[in-house]
Design a protein around this motif. Structure first.
Motif, PDB file in Angstrom:
ATOM      1  N   SER A 102       0.826  -1.203   0.000  1.00  8.86           N
ATOM      2  CA  SER A 102       0.000   0.000   0.000  1.00  8.86           C
ATOM      3  C   SER A 102       0.866   1.262   0.000  1.00  8.86           C
ATOM      4  CB  SER A 102      -0.924  -0.007   1.224  1.00  8.86           C
ATOM      5  OG  SER A 102      -1.670   1.186   1.296  1.00  8.86           O
ATOM      6  N   ARG A 103       1.877   1.277   0.864  1.00 11.27           N
ATOM      7  CA  ARG A 103       2.728   2.469   0.937  1.00 11.27           C
ATOM      8  C   ARG A 103       3.485   2.698  -0.363  1.00 11.27           C
ATOM      9  NH1 ARG A 103       3.478   0.539   6.451  1.00 11.27           N
ATOM     10  NH2 ARG A 103       5.309  -0.651   5.778  1.00 11.27           N
ATOM     11  N   LEU A 104       3.908   1.616  -1.005  1.00 11.96           N
ATOM     12  CA  LEU A 104       4.643   1.732  -2.268  1.00 11.96           C
ATOM     13  C   LEU A 104       3.726   1.841  -3.481  1.00 11.96           C
ATOM     14  CD1 LEU A 104       7.482  -0.783  -1.436  1.00 11.96           C
ATOM     15  CD2 LEU A 104       7.846   1.600  -2.107  1.00 11.96           C
ATOM     16  N   ASN A 105       2.413   1.738  -3.238  1.00 10.38           N
ATOM     17  CA  ASN A 105       1.413   1.883  -4.304  1.00 10.38           C
ATOM     18  C   ASN A 105       1.684   0.923  -5.464  1.00 10.38           C
ATOM     19  OD1 ASN A 105      -0.867   2.939  -5.570  1.00 10.38           O
ATOM     20  ND2 ASN A 105       0.309   4.528  -6.623  1.00 10.38           N
ATOM     21  N   THR A 106       1.872  -0.342  -5.117  1.00 12.34           N
ATOM     22  CA  THR A 106       2.166  -1.361  -6.119  1.00 12.34           C
ATOM     23  C   THR A 106       1.418  -2.644  -5.777  1.00 12.34           C
ATOM     24  OG1 THR A 106       3.939  -2.638  -7.184  1.00 12.34           O
ATOM     25  CG2 THR A 106       4.236  -2.106  -4.856  1.00 12.34           C
ATOM     26  N   PRO A 107       0.950  -3.392  -6.774  1.00  8.40           N
ATOM     27  CA  PRO A 107       0.252  -4.645  -6.487  1.00  8.40           C
ATOM     28  C   PRO A 107       1.180  -5.806  -6.128  1.00  8.40           C
ATOM     29  CG  PRO A 107       0.347  -4.291  -8.847  1.00  8.40           C
ATOM     30  CD  PRO A 107       0.918  -3.048  -8.210  1.00  8.40           C
ATOM     31  N   TYR A 108       2.481  -5.618  -6.357  1.00  2.77           N
ATOM     32  CA  TYR A 108       3.429  -6.695  -6.062  1.00  2.77           C
ATOM     33  C   TYR A 108       4.800  -6.096  -5.777  1.00  2.77           C
ATOM     34  CZ  TYR A 108       5.321  -5.904 -10.736  1.00  2.77           C
ATOM     35  OH  TYR A 108       5.899  -5.334 -11.846  1.00  2.77           O
ATOM     36  N   LEU A 109       5.631  -6.857  -5.109  1.00  2.00           N
ATOM     37  CA  LEU A 109       7.038  -6.519  -4.931  1.00  2.00           C
ATOM     38  C   LEU A 109       7.868  -7.553  -5.663  1.00  2.00           C
ATOM     39  CD1 LEU A 109       7.054  -5.452  -1.197  1.00  2.00           C
ATOM     40  CD2 LEU A 109       7.814  -4.044  -3.120  1.00  2.00           C
ATOM     41  N   ASN A 131      11.529 -20.964  15.758  1.00  2.00           N
ATOM     42  CA  ASN A 131      10.189 -21.300  15.284  1.00  2.00           C
ATOM     43  C   ASN A 131       9.527 -20.112  14.594  1.00  2.00           C
ATOM     44  OD1 ASN A 131      10.339 -23.936  16.238  1.00  2.00           O
ATOM     45  ND2 ASN A 131       9.499 -23.388  18.242  1.00  2.00           N
ATOM     46  N   ILE A 132       9.744 -18.915  15.133  1.00  2.00           N
ATOM     47  CA  ILE A 132       9.136 -17.730  14.523  1.00  2.00           C
ATOM     48  C   ILE A 132       9.703 -17.489  13.129  1.00  2.00           C
ATOM     49  CG2 ILE A 132       8.985 -15.211  14.707  1.00  2.00           C
ATOM     50  CD1 ILE A 132       8.601 -15.544  17.682  1.00  2.00           C
ATOM     51  N   ARG A 133      11.006 -17.721  12.949  1.00  2.00           N
ATOM     52  CA  ARG A 133      11.611 -17.562  11.617  1.00  2.00           C
ATOM     53  C   ARG A 133      10.938 -18.486  10.604  1.00  2.00           C
ATOM     54  NH1 ARG A 133      16.684 -16.919  14.230  1.00  2.00           N
ATOM     55  NH2 ARG A 133      17.119 -19.133  14.148  1.00  2.00           N
ATOM     56  N   ILE A 134      10.705 -19.720  10.985  1.00  2.00           N
ATOM     57  CA  ILE A 134      10.085 -20.684  10.076  1.00  2.00           C
ATOM     58  C   ILE A 134       8.649 -20.278   9.775  1.00  2.00           C
ATOM     59  CG2 ILE A 134       9.426 -23.081   9.729  1.00  2.00           C
ATOM     60  CD1 ILE A 134      12.473 -22.473   9.656  1.00  2.00           C
ATOM     61  N   ASP A 135       7.903 -19.887  10.804  1.00  2.00           N
ATOM     62  CA  ASP A 135       6.519 -19.441  10.590  1.00  2.00           C
ATOM     63  C   ASP A 135       6.477 -18.244   9.646  1.00  2.00           C
ATOM     64  OD1 ASP A 135       5.545 -21.397  12.267  1.00  2.00           O
ATOM     65  OD2 ASP A 135       5.335 -20.073  14.005  1.00  2.00           O
ATOM     66  N   THR A 136       7.401 -17.316   9.840  1.00  2.00           N
ATOM     67  CA  THR A 136       7.483 -16.130   8.979  1.00  2.00           C
ATOM     68  C   THR A 136       7.705 -16.541   7.531  1.00  2.00           C
ATOM     69  OG1 THR A 136       8.279 -14.651  10.719  1.00  2.00           O
ATOM     70  CG2 THR A 136       8.915 -14.105   8.462  1.00  2.00           C
ATOM     71  N   TRP A 137       8.654 -17.422   7.317  1.00  2.00           N
ATOM     72  CA  TRP A 137       8.991 -17.826   5.950  1.00  2.00           C
ATOM     73  C   TRP A 137       7.822 -18.538   5.279  1.00  2.00           C
ATOM     74  CZ3 TRP A 137      12.586 -16.054   2.936  1.00  2.00           C
ATOM     75  CH2 TRP A 137      12.848 -16.719   1.730  1.00  2.00           C
ATOM     76  N   ARG A 138       7.127 -19.377   5.997  1.00  2.00           N
ATOM     77  CA  ARG A 138       5.992 -20.094   5.402  1.00  2.00           C
ATOM     78  C   ARG A 138       4.884 -19.135   4.978  1.00  2.00           C
ATOM     79  NH1 ARG A 138       6.503 -25.101   9.691  1.00  2.00           N
ATOM     80  NH2 ARG A 138       8.022 -26.305   8.459  1.00  2.00           N
ATOM     81  N   GLU A 139       4.701 -18.066   5.734  1.00  2.00           N
ATOM     82  CA  GLU A 139       3.726 -17.053   5.334  1.00  2.00           C
ATOM     83  C   GLU A 139       4.182 -16.330   4.073  1.00  2.00           C
ATOM     84  OE1 GLU A 139       0.581 -16.298   6.571  1.00  2.00           O
ATOM     85  OE2 GLU A 139       0.973 -18.233   7.519  1.00  2.00           O
ATOM     86  N   LEU A 140       5.470 -16.075   3.979  1.00  2.00           N
ATOM     87  CA  LEU A 140       5.993 -15.432   2.772  1.00  2.00           C
ATOM     88  C   LEU A 140       5.851 -16.343   1.550  1.00  2.00           C
ATOM     89  CD1 LEU A 140       9.217 -13.628   4.086  1.00  2.00           C
ATOM     90  CD2 LEU A 140       6.947 -12.668   3.661  1.00  2.00           C
ATOM     91  N   GLU A 141       6.021 -17.631   1.749  1.00  2.00           N
ATOM     92  CA  GLU A 141       5.798 -18.579   0.651  1.00  2.00           C
ATOM     93  C   GLU A 141       4.366 -18.472   0.131  1.00  2.00           C
ATOM     94  OE1 GLU A 141       8.898 -22.233   1.658  1.00  2.00           O
ATOM     95  OE2 GLU A 141       6.865 -22.320   2.466  1.00  2.00           O
ATOM     96  N   LYS A 142       3.403 -18.352   1.039  1.00  2.00           N
ATOM     97  CA  LYS A 142       2.000 -18.214   0.633  1.00  2.00           C
ATOM     98  C   LYS A 142       1.791 -16.928  -0.166  1.00  2.00           C
ATOM     99  CE  LYS A 142       0.254 -20.642   4.742  1.00  2.00           C
ATOM    100  NZ  LYS A 142      -0.511 -20.484   6.015  1.00  2.00           N
ATOM    101  N   LEU A 143       2.375 -15.848   0.307  1.00  2.00           N
ATOM    102  CA  LEU A 143       2.227 -14.567  -0.376  1.00  2.00           C
ATOM    103  C   LEU A 143       2.902 -14.585  -1.746  1.00  2.00           C
ATOM    104  CD1 LEU A 143       2.810 -12.471   2.816  1.00  2.00           C
ATOM    105  CD2 LEU A 143       0.806 -12.196   1.345  1.00  2.00           C
ATOM    106  N   GLN A 144       3.985 -15.336  -1.857  1.00  2.00           N
ATOM    107  CA  GLN A 144       4.616 -15.497  -3.159  1.00  2.00           C
ATOM    108  C   GLN A 144       3.702 -16.294  -4.093  1.00  2.00           C
ATOM    109  OE1 GLN A 144       8.162 -17.929  -3.361  1.00  2.00           O
ATOM    110  NE2 GLN A 144       8.980 -16.746  -5.078  1.00  2.00           N
TER     111      GLN A 144
END
Length: 291
Positions: A102-109, A131-144
């Motif tokens: 939203s801040r970068l006004n773009t639909p993707y990075l 554990n938090i690092r792994i959880d973070t990465w799995r969420e990023l995989e979904k967003l990718q």
């Protein structure tokens, strides 16, 4: 998925992430616009920012004005941002990414990095960081997978952090962005990343924004004299010539242009001289305390 792009400027082919314009500590609309105007004018197409830099909105406003000026589209740029340490964890990551979009006004990075291996709300020695690092990465995989992030990577990760990530997840980091320069060359980490197909990007290539020790190193200055280039250029080229990305930043248009024109080759003697400095000094934040 890793998205290679090639542009040719200053007679040099720049592969994804090899040369980006950095925006760390650069704030204020007029300054951001001046910096990006100068960068786009001389050929930069890769822009690096982060949530903690607090300049994403200013970058978006500048690009809205500057892209038409240079006949460019959003698709002609490669935008990188990063997850703030405070936003680690599956309950925070998605909103953090959406906020940056939203801040970068773009639909993707094009690239999104985990900025730090530790969660901002935890002590660096807390085992919960793992554990938090792994959880973070799995969420990023979904967003990718959803197309909001085209590539994902990490920053300030040690070899131990990378091995942990590679053993527990399915998407390999495209990039590891770390402090790296002749005073802190991180040879073992570079070797590991190369073996794993992870692009190393160097920040603080000139020794950090608050220190001039590397720029004043007599051996570095001698190499610059022999090569007929500026100290900044030889330090940047030292990394690029090894296939390591660089993210130079400046608010001065003439230095922005100088840092971009790396269309030369350092001699083997110069490379050896820069790679064999006897100083082992880190100038930025240190992830070695993060378990």
């Amino acid at each position: 998925m890793y998205f290679p792009l090639t542009f040719t400027f200053c007679s040099v082919d720049y592969f994804l992430g090899i040369l980006q314009v950095g925006t760390f500590t650069i704030k204020g609309q007029s300054i951001i616009t001046k910096v990006l105007d100068a960068a786009l004018a001389c050929g930069y197409r890769f822009i690096d920012t982060a949530a903690v830099y607090r300049n994403e909105e200013e970058i978006a406003i500048a690009l809205k004005e500057l892209l038409p000026k240079y006949g460019l589209l959003r698709s002609d740029l490669f935008l990188t941002s990063k997850l703030a340490p405070a936003d680690h964890g599956k309950d925070r990551v998605r909103q953090a990414v959406l906020d940056s979009l939203s801040r970068l006004n773009t639909p993707y990075l094009d690239l999104y990095l985990v900025h730090w291996p530790g969660a901002g709300r935890l002590p660096s020695q807390s085992p919960a960081n793992r554990n938090i690092r792994i959880d973070t990465w799995r969420e990023l995989e979904k967003l990718q997978n959803e197309g909001k992030l085209r590539s994902i990577g990490v920053s300030n990760y040690l070899e131990s952090h990378l091995k942990e990530l590679l053993s527990a997840t399915t998407v390999k980091p495209a990039v590891n962005q770390v402090e790296l320069h002749p005073h802190f060359p991180q040879k073992d980490l570079v070797k590991f990343c190369n073996q794993e197909g992870i692009l190393v990007q160097a920040y603080s290539s000139l020794g950090g924004h608050s220190s001039h020790i590397l720029l004043a190193d007599p051996q570095v200055k001698q190499v610059a004299k022999v090569e007929g280039k500026s100290v900044s250029q030889v330090l940047l080229k030292w990394a690029v010539q090894q296939g390591i990305g660089v993210i130079p930043k400046s608010i001065h248009p003439e230095r922005i242009k100088e840092n971009f024109c790396l269309d030369f080759t350092l001699s083997s003697e110069s490379m050896r001289a820069l790679s064999s400095l006897k100083i082992d000094q880190k100038y930025a934040w240190d992830p070695r305390s993060v378990v």
